[in-house]
Design a protein around this motif. Structure first.
Motif, short mmCIF file in Angstrom:
data_model
loop_
_atom_site.label_atom_id
_atom_site.label_comp_id
_atom_site.label_asym_id
_atom_site.label_seq_id
_atom_site.Cartn_x
_atom_site.Cartn_y
_atom_site.Cartn_z
N THR A 72 0.83 -1.19 0.00
CA THR A 72 0.00 0.00 0.00
C THR A 72 0.87 1.25 0.00
N VAL A 73 0.57 2.18 -0.89
CA VAL A 73 1.26 3.45 -0.95
C VAL A 73 0.47 4.49 -0.17
N SER A 74 1.17 5.30 0.60
CA SER A 74 0.54 6.40 1.32
C SER A 74 1.50 7.58 1.35
N ARG A 75 1.03 8.69 1.88
CA ARG A 75 1.86 9.89 1.93
C ARG A 75 1.67 10.65 3.22
N ASP A 76 2.64 11.48 3.54
CA ASP A 76 2.57 12.40 4.65
C ASP A 76 3.05 13.74 4.11
N ASN A 77 2.11 14.61 3.79
CA ASN A 77 2.47 15.89 3.18
C ASN A 77 3.31 16.76 4.11
N ALA A 78 3.05 16.69 5.41
CA ALA A 78 3.80 17.49 6.36
C ALA A 78 5.28 17.14 6.33
N LYS A 79 5.58 15.88 6.09
CA LYS A 79 6.97 15.42 6.03
C LYS A 79 7.48 15.30 4.60
N ASN A 80 6.62 15.58 3.63
CA ASN A 80 6.96 15.44 2.22
C ASN A 80 7.53 14.06 1.94
N THR A 81 6.83 13.06 2.42
CA THR A 81 7.32 11.69 2.38
C THR A 81 6.24 10.75 1.84
N VAL A 82 6.66 9.83 1.01
CA VAL A 82 5.80 8.77 0.50
C VAL A 82 6.24 7.46 1.13
#
Length: 129
Positions: A72-82
């Protein structure tokens, strides 16, 4: 241009889980499509997953047949991380895993290795039987 730094690889037993991280700098996710690829020794680099987001919406999300239902792919925009969450790992998942990025205006197919021009350094994932 975006710089990518990967982490999270390691050794895990079959059936276990790992989460890979890909931290990006230089651009926001809205400017890039993100891909995950893997390469085992002596084999071609293989598509794993690709994604594109805009704001809170997912424009594109796809997985290779070999990992559907497990990764599963996810993201954390606050950390600019996938992230790539890998569950139910199998020995055949053993490979060096790479995250990649390209401009949304570049290329046509997110699953093609040769359409990406930004790559992480890779992280080794080893799944023991």
């Amino acid at each position: 241009q975006v710089q990518l730094v990967e982490s999270g690889g390691g050794l895990v037993q079959a059936g276990g889980s790992l989460r890979l991280s890909c931290a990006a700098s230089g651009r926001t996710f809205s400017s890039y499509a993100m891909g995950w690829f893997r390469q085992a020794p002596g084999k071609e680099r293989q598509f794993v997953a690709a994604s594109r987001w805009s704001g809170g919406s997912t424009y594109y999300l796809d997985y290779a047949d070999s990992v559907k239902g497990r990764f599963t792919v996810s993201r954390d925009n606050a950390k600019n991380t996938v992230y790539l969450q890998m569950n139910s790992l199998k020995p055949e998942d053993t490979a060096v895993y790479y995250c990649a990025a390209r401009s949304i205006s570049s290329g046509r197919y997110y699953y093609r290795t040769d359409e990406y021009d930004n790559w992480g350094q890779g992280t080794q994932v080893t799944v023991s039987s």
